[in-house]
Design an enzyme around this catalytic site. Structure first.
Site, PDB file in Angstrom:
ATOM      1  N   TRP A 200      18.438  -6.499   2.144  1.00  0.00           N
ATOM      2  CA  TRP A 200      16.980  -6.555   2.126  1.00  0.00           C
ATOM      3  C   TRP A 200      16.566  -8.040   2.217  1.00  0.00           C
ATOM      4  O   TRP A 200      17.172  -8.888   1.554  1.00  0.00           O
ATOM      5  CB  TRP A 200      16.441  -5.916   0.841  1.00  0.00           C
ATOM      6  CG  TRP A 200      14.957  -6.111   0.723  1.00  0.00           C
ATOM      7  CD1 TRP A 200      14.003  -5.421   1.389  1.00  0.00           C
ATOM      8  CD2 TRP A 200      14.279  -7.087  -0.078  1.00  0.00           C
ATOM      9  NE1 TRP A 200      12.768  -5.908   1.070  1.00  0.00           N
ATOM     10  CE2 TRP A 200      12.899  -6.933   0.172  1.00  0.00           C
ATOM     11  CE3 TRP A 200      14.697  -8.082  -0.964  1.00  0.00           C
ATOM     12  CZ2 TRP A 200      11.932  -7.729  -0.445  1.00  0.00           C
ATOM     13  CZ3 TRP A 200      13.740  -8.876  -1.574  1.00  0.00           C
ATOM     14  CH2 TRP A 200      12.372  -8.692  -1.314  1.00  0.00           C
ATOM     15  N   ASP A 368       0.127  -0.096   1.494  1.00  0.00           N
ATOM     16  CA  ASP A 368       0.396   0.864   0.417  1.00  0.00           C
ATOM     17  C   ASP A 368      -0.691   0.821  -0.669  1.00  0.00           C
ATOM     18  O   ASP A 368      -1.187  -0.254  -0.999  1.00  0.00           O
ATOM     19  CB  ASP A 368       1.752   0.467  -0.195  1.00  0.00           C
ATOM     20  CG  ASP A 368       2.327   1.545  -1.070  1.00  0.00           C
ATOM     21  OD1 ASP A 368       1.650   2.550  -1.300  1.00  0.00           O
ATOM     22  OD2 ASP A 368       3.485   1.361  -1.511  1.00  0.00           O
ATOM     23  N   ASP A 479       6.413   3.661   7.062  1.00  0.00           N
ATOM     24  CA  ASP A 479       7.408   3.004   6.214  1.00  0.00           C
ATOM     25  C   ASP A 479       8.437   4.014   5.705  1.00  0.00           C
ATOM     26  O   ASP A 479       8.222   5.231   5.749  1.00  0.00           O
ATOM     27  CB  ASP A 479       6.668   2.352   5.037  1.00  0.00           C
ATOM     28  CG  ASP A 479       7.389   1.112   4.513  1.00  0.00           C
ATOM     29  OD1 ASP A 479       8.594   0.961   4.773  1.00  0.00           O
ATOM     30  OD2 ASP A 479       6.733   0.309   3.833  1.00  0.00           O
ATOM     31  N   ASP A 549      10.876  -7.937   5.213  1.00  0.00           N
ATOM     32  CA  ASP A 549       9.892  -8.291   4.185  1.00  0.00           C
ATOM     33  C   ASP A 549       9.949  -9.784   3.882  1.00  0.00           C
ATOM     34  O   ASP A 549       9.122 -10.301   3.140  1.00  0.00           O
ATOM     35  CB  ASP A 549      10.165  -7.504   2.893  1.00  0.00           C
ATOM     36  CG  ASP A 549       9.602  -6.097   2.984  1.00  0.00           C
ATOM     37  OD1 ASP A 549       8.750  -5.857   3.861  1.00  0.00           O
ATOM     38  OD2 ASP A 549      10.010  -5.239   2.182  1.00  0.00           O
TER      39      ASP A 549
HETATM   40  C1  GLA Z   1       7.870  -1.941   2.141  1.00  0.00           C
HETATM   41  C2  GLA Z   1       7.373  -2.676   3.370  1.00  0.00           C
HETATM   42  C3  GLA Z   1       6.302  -3.649   2.984  1.00  0.00           C
HETATM   43  C4  GLA Z   1       5.167  -2.926   2.288  1.00  0.00           C
HETATM   44  C5  GLA Z   1       5.696  -2.151   1.101  1.00  0.00           C
HETATM   45  C6  GLA Z   1       4.627  -1.267   0.506  1.00  0.00           C
HETATM   46  O1  GLA Z   1       8.580  -2.772   1.308  1.00  0.00           O
HETATM   47  O2  GLA Z   1       8.417  -3.309   4.015  1.00  0.00           O
HETATM   48  O3  GLA Z   1       5.833  -4.349   4.110  1.00  0.00           O
HETATM   49  O4  GLA Z   1       4.542  -2.064   3.216  1.00  0.00           O
HETATM   50  O5  GLA Z   1       6.786  -1.328   1.450  1.00  0.00           O
HETATM   51  O6  GLA Z   1       5.079  -0.554  -0.576  1.00  0.00           O
END
Ligand code: GLA
Length: 730
Positions: A200, A368, A479, A549
């Site tokens: 990650w 989210d 997602d 992320d």
């Molecule tokens: C994941 C995505 C993020 C965001 C979060 C929301 O981690 O990669 O960009 O959308 O979820 O919970």
């Protein structure tokens, strides 16, 4: 481009513009073997490439050493259990539990165009004249099994795509426990291999090592590709680099469990293979039924790693990505995730939109936290109904207000998931994957819906569609934030539990196909905890995928280098975020963050109401730069000049337009050296004969000067400094 069968020689030759892939049939039994893959061959007698007179001969000439033949012959689709002891491509268990198969030639067909793969993403051609297909049917006469190997070549890209279809021609049920998409054998030529690994926030790091004896494998058992390993692999000569040397790339157009491997054997051959991971895979084939594998992509380049990358980019841009946005600039978005996380309401989002609109930002994406009781990441997945406590006035009101400001509106979903604390779970606890009698393991406090079941997938899809129809929503971020575990499906009998992983992926594909069919102008961006689902399968449904992320500009250099090894820049979700960066705490100049995000889809991921005046003032210039350069970045040829990952000081890459009239080079000095001289940078991919001007300079250069002698860049003061060079034909 073309596919020819030379009947006397029993040779198939699949030609692209610069490469040939050769398959031969040998022995009176009709074994189908791999003869050659590489630089283009002319019209010549090629049957000698099958090497059937070497060592043990074929069973026709030497029946007593049949197994030795099997264990050395480069079978085009090697079977299990008869004496080829290397990795097999197919394993089928018959009604008696036996699993030895022998496949030999039955027939073939060559035709213009390319058929669709039912329910699976695959490359396509607009017109039948643009590609050609060979369907080579092999058979196991005893087991009454047929395998159709399909190969297609394109007139504009040096790639061969292939897949297999296994047909049960017996009158009994059999089980396919392995059916790989592609396998080919090649003599080892001091090859290295490249694989992508990560975690990650560290997706798709490049790993290059020599190919050693035995099997080296990348794999996933996560139900998706995952952050950790990737279905792509390459074999390359020891001295191959970005610009020279032979490289064989292999990728899989699939978004589930995969297995990709190299096996170096006793004779110093290498077998390359990719396909669905056979672990936990078992597919029931009733009499007459068939199973179709995903499609694999093979690319050969003798112009080094860069040549391979450009070929994958062209193939994926021209023959895989579809839809309204395929050839269009994507709206510059601002996403509220890193800005607010779960803490937002209508007013907060409108405040962001109000500030964003005049600066050239074109779309607000609500991430989210907008539905059910989703105040944090512990609950409410599955309850796809707007939370009007947060979104006072409702979703339509918010979207209308955002639209009035001149911005488009986008929304986040995580359709495949269910929180134990949700209304959906109260109503349908059996829709989540759980092994009866076992408490399922949670990840981010959530479970996975069994969307291999049509009624589950349809229910969720209809909930999503209702939200999307309720307002003018023009973008969806899809997602997926946990891997699959504790897999059991209440809808399948015990002999068919081995179908779940693949059926799950087919369920995702079916849902996404429905989505883009019902909303043809929607911009879909796939995502999975950052970049765990950056794969070729997803590109068939969404023209862009969230890369990671990790939005730190420096970390992104490595992530985007690994991603661009195969995937076009037009597909790489990349945003400018705030500092100190949320993942690594690093502070980089706003301009550098902009320069690095320009190599992707470009957007923002920050609270625009809170960033410094200084940063905010740079946004109009950055959004203007996006409009100036994006056509080039999206459609041009990608060249890598230097890798920070390798040299630890600086990174440099460029995109050159197909007509070579324009290029954009990005140089990032990650760490300033003490007491430096200027750094030489040689551009790539220009036309040596053309005269160019570097924007901002008075003089002109010949392309040959810029490529052979290069320019000298004064080392900037301080770390993390980026500089763009816009090179245009004078
Ligand atoms: C994941 C995505 C993020 C965001 C979060 C929301 O981690 O990669 O960009 O959308 O979820 O919970």
């Amino acid at each position: 481009m073309g596919i020819t069968y030379f009947e006397n020689e029993r040779i198939f030759k699949l030609d692209t513009k610069n490469t040939s892939y050769v398959i031969g049939i040998v022995d009176k039994e009709g074994f189908v073997g791999h003869a050659y893959y590489g630089k283009k061959l002319g019209e010549d007698a090629l049957a000698y490439l099958m090497r059937i007179y070497e060592s043990f001969g074929t069973p026709e000439t030497n029946a007593r050493d049949r197994l030795s033949f099997y264990d050395a012959f480069p079978m085009e689709y090697p079977t299990h259990g008869i004496g080829d002891f290397r990795e097999s491509a197919i394993r089928v268990e018959d009604a008696n539990g036996h699993f030895a198969n022998k496949l030999t030639y039955r027939s073939h067909e060559i035709f213009k165009g390319k058929k669709k793969l039912a329910g699976l993403p695959a490359t396509w051609c607009e017109k039948d004249e643009d590609c050609e297909t060979l369907e080579l049917t092999l058979e196991d006469k005893e087991a009454k099994l047929a395998v159709v190997l399909s190969y297609s070549v394109f007139n504009d890209v040096d790639a061969v795509v292939r897949h297999a279809r296994v047909i049960n021609e017996s009158d009994k049920t059999v089980y396919v426990t392995k059916a790989m998409s592609a396998s080919f054998d090649i003599d080892n030529n001091e090859f290295d291999k490249i694989v992508l690994y990560g975690s990650w926030a560290r997706e798709r790091y490049i790993d290059r090592t020599p190919v050693s004896y035995g099997i080296q494998m990348s794999r996933s058992m996560r139900g998706e590709g995952g952050h950790q390993e990737h279905a792509f692999t390459a074999l390359l000569e020891k001295n191959a680099d970005q610009n020279k040397g032979e490289v064989y790339g292999m990728d899989l157009i699939y978004s589930g469990n995969f297995r990709t491997l190299q096996e170096r054997n006793q004779f110093d051959n290498i077998r390359m293979m990719t396909g669905i991971n056979p672990d936990d895979f078992k597919w029931e084939l009733t009499a007459g039924a068939d199973f179709q594998t995903p499609e694999a992509v093979l690319v050969y380049s003798n112009e080094g790693i860069g040549g391979m990358s450009r070929c994958f980019h062209d193939l994926y841009r021209n023959h895989l990505i579809r839809g309204y946005y395929r050839d269009k600039k994507r709206p510059i978005l601002i996403n509220n995730w890193e800005a607010t996380y779960f803490n937002f309401d209508t007013e907060k989002l409108l405040a962001i939109a109000r500030q964003a609109a005049p600066l050239g930002i074109e779309m607000l994406v609500m991430d989210d936290g907008w539905f059910g009781n989703r105040f944090d990441d512990n609950r409410a997945l599955g309850d796809w109904e707007v939370n009007e406590e947060k979104l006072q006035g409702g979703l339509k009101h918010l979207v209308d207000e955002v639209n009035k400001l001149g911005l488009k509106f986008g929304i986040w979903f995580e359709p495949e998931m269910i929180s134990p604390e949700s209304k959906l779970y109260e109503e349908h606890p059996d829709w989540a994957f759980t092994v009866p009698g076992r408490v399922p393991g949670l990840a981010r406090n959530q479970l996975v819906l069994d969307i291999s079941r049509e009624e589950v997938a349809d229910y969720i899809f209809e909930k999503m569609a209702k939200v999307l129809h309720s307002a003018n929503i023009e973008y969806v971020k899809w997602d997926m934030n946990r891997p699959l575990a504790d897999i059991a499906s209440a809808a399948l009998p015990k002999e068919r539990q081995g179908e779940i992983f693949h059926r799950y992926v087919l369920g995702v594909y079916r849902m996404q196909e429905r989505l883009i069919t019902e909303f043809p102008n929607l911009l879909l961006e796939n995502c999975s905890g950052g970049g765990a689902r950056f794969d070729a399968g997803m590109l068939y449904y969404s023209p862009q995928i969230w890369c990671s992320d990790d939005t730190d500009a420096i970390e992104r250099l490595t992530i985007q280098e690994g991603t661009a090894l195969i995937y076009p820049l037009s597909a790489m979700g990349a945003h400018v975020s705030d500092c100190p960066n949320h993942t690594v705490g690093r502070t980089t100049p706003f301009a550098t963050r902009g320069a690095v995000a320009l190599a992707g889809t470009f957007g923002y991921e920050l609270d625009i109401t809170k960033i410094s005046e200084d940063d905010r003032n740079q946004i109009p210039q950055q959004t203007a730069m996006y409009h100036k350069y994006n056509d080039l970045v999206r459609t041009g040829d990608y060249y890598r000049m230097a890798s920070y990952r390798e040299n630890h000081y600086y990174d440099a890459y460029m995109v050159v337009s197909k007509d070579k009239k324009e290029a954009l080079a990005t140089y990032v000095c990650v760490k300033r050296r003490p007491n430096p001289r200027s750094r030489g940078l040689k551009f790539l991919g220009l036309d040596p004969e053309k005269t160019y001007r570097i924007e901002g300079e008075d003089r002109t250069y010949l392309g040959s000067t810029l490529m052979n002698a290069g320019i000298y860049i004064e080392e900037p003061w301080g770390d993390f400094q980026a500089k763009l060079f816009h090179i245009v034909e004078a």
